[in-house]
Design an enzyme around this catalytic site. Structure first.
Site, mmCIF file in Angstrom:
data_model
loop_
_atom_site.group_PDB
_atom_site.id
_atom_site.type_symbol
_atom_site.label_atom_id
_atom_site.label_comp_id
_atom_site.label_asym_id
_atom_site.label_seq_id
_atom_site.Cartn_x
_atom_site.Cartn_y
_atom_site.Cartn_z
ATOM 1 N N ILE A 292 -17.170 -5.738 4.916
ATOM 2 C CA ILE A 292 -18.487 -6.373 4.981
ATOM 3 C C ILE A 292 -19.328 -6.052 3.766
ATOM 4 C CG2 ILE A 292 -18.706 -6.708 7.469
ATOM 5 C CD1 ILE A 292 -20.067 -4.023 7.670
ATOM 6 N N GLY A 293 -18.814 -5.240 2.856
ATOM 7 C CA GLY A 293 -19.608 -4.968 1.660
ATOM 8 C C GLY A 293 -19.002 -3.881 0.804
ATOM 9 N N GLY B 147 -20.397 -0.586 -1.476
ATOM 10 C CA GLY B 147 -21.540 0.226 -1.875
ATOM 11 C C GLY B 147 -21.157 1.119 -3.034
ATOM 12 N N ALA B 148 -22.131 1.920 -3.479
ATOM 13 C CA ALA B 148 -21.856 2.844 -4.571
ATOM 14 C C ALA B 148 -20.748 3.812 -4.166
ATOM 15 C CB ALA B 148 -23.129 3.623 -4.899
ATOM 16 N N PHE B 149 -20.642 4.033 -2.880
ATOM 17 C CA PHE B 149 -19.740 5.052 -2.389
ATOM 18 C C PHE B 149 -18.343 4.500 -2.110
ATOM 19 C CE2 PHE B 149 -18.062 7.436 1.239
ATOM 20 C CZ PHE B 149 -18.049 8.707 0.696
ATOM 21 N N GLY B 150 -18.221 3.220 -1.893
ATOM 22 C CA GLY B 150 -16.915 2.653 -1.596
ATOM 23 C C GLY B 150 -17.037 1.382 -0.782
ATOM 24 N N VAL C 227 -17.099 -1.017 2.510
ATOM 25 C CA VAL C 227 -17.646 -0.896 3.863
ATOM 26 C C VAL C 227 -16.904 -1.847 4.801
ATOM 27 C CG1 VAL C 227 -19.759 -0.882 5.225
ATOM 28 C CG2 VAL C 227 -19.878 -0.512 2.767
ATOM 29 N N LYS D 72 -17.641 3.431 5.937
ATOM 30 C CA LYS D 72 -17.539 3.409 4.479
ATOM 31 C C LYS D 72 -16.357 4.245 4.073
ATOM 32 C CE LYS D 72 -22.204 2.695 3.075
ATOM 33 N NZ LYS D 72 -23.365 3.216 2.402
ATOM 34 N N ASP E 107 -31.150 4.997 -5.776
ATOM 35 C CA ASP E 107 -30.528 3.676 -5.895
ATOM 36 C C ASP E 107 -31.179 2.702 -4.920
ATOM 37 O OD1 ASP E 107 -28.902 1.777 -6.972
ATOM 38 O OD2 ASP E 107 -27.096 2.369 -5.885
#
Ligand SMILES: *[C@@H]1O[C@H](CO)[C@@H](O)[C@H](O)[C@H]1NC(C)=O
Ligand SMILES: *[C@@H]1O[C@H](CO)[C@@H](O)[C@H](O)[C@H]1NC(C)=O
Ligand SMILES: *[C@@H]1O[C@H](CO)[C@@H](O)[C@H](O)[C@H]1NC(C)=O
Ligand SMILES: *[C@@H]1O[C@H](CO)[C@@H](O)[C@H](O)[C@H]1NC(C)=O
Ligand SMILES: *[C@@H]1O[C@H](CO)[C@@H](O)[C@H](O)[C@H]1NC(C)=O
Length: 677
Positions: free
Chosen positions: A362-363, A365-368, A370, A385, A482
């Site tokens: 579904i997306g 992010g900066a972290f990985g 999702v 995530k 962020d």
């Protein structure tokens, strides 16, 4: 059909009136108050109790072991006994609270709602619930309902999750297990409690529910005559405690009223009652309609007493059955009981995401990446995530994570848990059904609904509120670093929820910010951040200002001018319009003018003042929140955007980066991530 409907309505109305209203005596002595949210007005705070974003916290929110006790008391004394008429009041109260364990392995003691003749005593922490002093156990008099989360053998507690009635001692007169109502105090869920005492029935009832509908059956019912303990004047409030442990006790809203006092001035003489009397009598009117109720009730009882009674019984039965069915329905929706963020099994998350299937993405992010996760066992949906990097500093990362897990705010995406098996780091969050603000703000026209003005303002207030919390109200200041529309998610009611703390850094309030690897998203970075690579609360304020302008204008921070290759910076564009005295033209055209001009102007000016190139001129988030909630005056915004010169030679000017960005960005996405050392 119509006359029948009318009859049904009349019967329902009359029977509801007959069965469910308070005694129709309203005297000046009956007290009524309601706090839909809290402020410092009308409340006394003792010990560690505090207020944050309109919510009362009773104990300290520390992640380290600590002992804490706190009490909050309604300032005005309340009359519970009328010596002249020899009548004890009945009372009824409703409040929503939550009890959360910051550290999953340690529990606090719980909280209480109390009535006490004293408004200055703070009791001891630990099992004393902040109600009594451990060295003077019998000194403080009180009637309390305890919501106990610790098994205290000393006070003959049955278990670590019980509701009980305590009178002048912490050994309860009667306890009950709320789990029978599917309520677990430590779940962290918001719980609503209703406490009713009826003096004529000499019965006290406590109802509990995760929803805001009062269940049909009380969790605790005690037959007791409180008239002995209800003094002429008492104070009402809440207390809570922890001991060498962590537990957060929050009260979200509260209403209270007493009833049952007959007015001191005799109102109706039995031998002198007639219909005209009731209508004409100039007693202090409760409201005009009550008079009519009396009249109609009298007529109804007079004309068709027995028939009315039968019909009323039938209706009463119907109401009870539907209430009962409602309760059953609520039970089948049994909310999953989550005690703060917890560790998940890798297998559990793998199966919930269909083996991290690409269709579940579904997306990013900066972290990985999702994923959307369905937990079959509990029937819940979460967002998972999955990190794309291996984390060398895993311990450091986890310690950061645990502090982020301790953050609680209604405008944060709540972390439910994590998994660190198989060399992968997975984070589980609340699922946000409406996706990101970016998605909603920039969807193709015709797709989905446009965010209306009310919701846009609400998003801005929510974002300001959560940033005030992160910057000024947490134990340790958190810089998000962020903030962008892609990281502002929208819950089911389109409330803003800030997410993606992948880059967040924690700092002690008094330490100067450390220069570290700088990262963020182009278009949202404050000039001094680009220059020195230092994230501070002021750089967050800048990014927030950009988001606020996007919300008002419906334009991306850097957008290609239609029909040309020129890139336009949103802040510059709005500031340009402001210079020319036509800032209102920056409003999103898609709103079709459906907004209050003054509110729009205010939002745009707040956005500009946050995005001031001079960090010293930017307001704090608290100030922004106050301005948006009409508690502070708008700041003056200079007509011309201040220009800034840095003392050292500039390796990069903002314009250089913008043009770099122009080259590397695709036409659809004008943002790119940059990393500067
Ligand atoms: C708080 O006190 C003020 C002044 O005494 C009063 O007008 C107001 O109604 C009170 N609010 C509540 C919620 O009791
Ligand atoms: C007050 O009422 C109670 C019963 O409600 C009664 O026992 C008591 O004697 C009364 N006291 C006086 C002074 O009338
Ligand atoms: C209990 O009472 C003693 C004596 O009045 C006092 O010194 C102490 O501070 C009290 N403890 C608390 C927790 O209030
Ligand atoms: C009180 O707060 C709870 C939790 O935020 C909410 O569900 C409930 O609707 C509120 N009740 C009222 C009457 O505002
Ligand atoms: C009864 O009502 C009449 C007026 O309708 C009034 O003059 C009279 O004083 C009342 N009697 C009593 C005992 O209140």
């Amino acid at each position: 059909m119509a006359p029948r409907k009318l009859l049904v309505f009349w019967v329902v109305f009359m029977s509801l009136f007959f069965f469910f209203t308070d005694p129709p005596f309203a005297s000046a002595e009956n007290v009524n108050f309601d706090f839909p949210c809290f402020n410092f007005r009308n409340l006394t705070f003792l010990g560690d109790s505090h207020i944050r974003n309109g919510v009362v916290g009773l104990t300290r929110e520390l992640t380290v072991p600590s002992s804490s006790a706190g009490t909050v008391i309604y300032n005005n004394p309340i009359k519970f006994f009328d010596p002249e008429a020899n009548i004890t009041a009945s009372f009824s109260t409703r409040f929503s609270f939550s009890i959360t364990n910051v550290n999953p392995t340690s529990y606090g003691d719980g909280m209480s709602f109390f009535l006490s003749p004293n408004n200055r005593i703070l009791g001891s922490p630990g099992g004393y619930l902040g109600l009594v002093n451990s060295s003077q156990l019998t000194k403080n008099k009180f009637v309390a309902i305890e919501f106990d989360t610790r098994l205290d053998l000393h006070f003959k507690d049955p278990n670590d999750n019980h509701v009980g009635l305590d009178i002048e001692s912490l050994t309860s007169i009667k306890t009950a297990d709320p789990i029978l109502q599917d309520v677990e105090f430590k779940s962290g869920n918001s719980i609503t409690a209703w406490i009713d005492y009826k003096n004529d029935q000499e019965r006290l009832k406590v109802y509990l529910s995760y929803s805001s509908f009062k269940p049909g059956k009380p969790a605790l019912s005690v037959d007791i005559d409180l008239s002995e303990y209800l003094k002429e004047v008492m104070y009402v409030g809440f207390s809570a405690s922890t001991e060498g442990s962590t537990e957060v006790h929050l009260i979200e809203n509260w209403s209270f009223h007493t009833f049952g006092f007959v007015p001191t001035r005799p109102r109706l003489q039995p031998h002198n009652v007639s219909d005209t009397d009731v209508v004409v009598s100039p007693r202090i009117p409760v409201s005009g309609s009550t008079n009519k109720h009396h009249k109609r009730l009298g007529l109804g009882l007079g004309i068709a007493g027995p028939a009315f009674f039968c019909v009323a019984l039938v209706v009463f039965g119907y109401v009870s059955v539907s209430k009962w069915m409602n309760m059953r329905r609520q039970k089948s929706f049994k909310a999953e009981v989550i005690a703060g963020p917890r560790e998940f099994g890798y297998k559990e998350l793998k199966s919930a995401t269909g083996g991290f299937h690409s269709s579940r993405i579904i997306g990013h992010g900066a972290f990985g990446t999702v994923y959307k996760a369905f937990f079959v066992s509990s029937g819940t949906i979460s967002a998972v995530k999955r990190s794309k990097h291996s984390h060398e500093g895993k311990t450091e990362f986890l310690s950061e994570l645990s502090i982020i897990a301790g953050l609680r705010h209604k405008n944060l995406v709540q972390l439910q848990g994590w998994s660190v098996e198989k060399g992968e780091l997975l984070l589980v969050y609340d699922f946000m059904p409406n996706g990101s603000l970016e998605k909603v703000l920039y969807q193709e026209s015709g797709q989905g609904t446009l965010l209306d003005w009310y919701h846009r303002l609400n998003v801005a207030v929510g974002l300001a509120s959560v940033l005030t919390y992160l910057h000024q109200e947490c134990e340790q200041q958190v810089i998000h670093r962020d903030i962008k529309t892609g990281n502002v998610l929208l819950d089911g009611n389109f409330n803003a929820r800030l997410g993606d703390f992948g880059l967040a850094k924690l700092m002690d309030h008094d330490k100067s910010p450390v220069s570290t690897l700088t990262a963020g998203t182009m278009g949202y970075l404050a000039p001094e951040y680009l220059q020195y690579g230092k994230a501070t609360e002021k750089t967050d304020v800048f990014s927030c200002g950009v988001v606020i302008l996007e919300v008002a204008c419906g334009r991306r921070p850097i957008e290609r001018e239609p029909g040309s290759l020129k890139m336009v910076n949103l802040v510059d564009w709005v500031w340009g319009l402001h210079s020319e005295g036509r800032i209102i033209e920056a409003a999103d055209k898609r709103l079709n003018g459906e907004f209050k001009v003054e509110e729009m102007r205010k939002l745009l000016l707040v956005g500009l003042s946050c995005a001031n190139p001079d960090s010293a001129e930017r307001p704090t988030m608290r100030r922004v929140l106050q301005i948006l909630s009409n508690e502070a005056e708008l700041l003056g915004v200079p007509r011309v955007k201040p220009s800034l010169s840095f003392s050292s030679g500039l390796p990069l000017s903002i314009d250089d980066i913008v043009s770099d960005c122009e080259e590397c960005s695709s036409p659809t996405s004008s943002m790119c991530e940059i990393i500067i050392n």
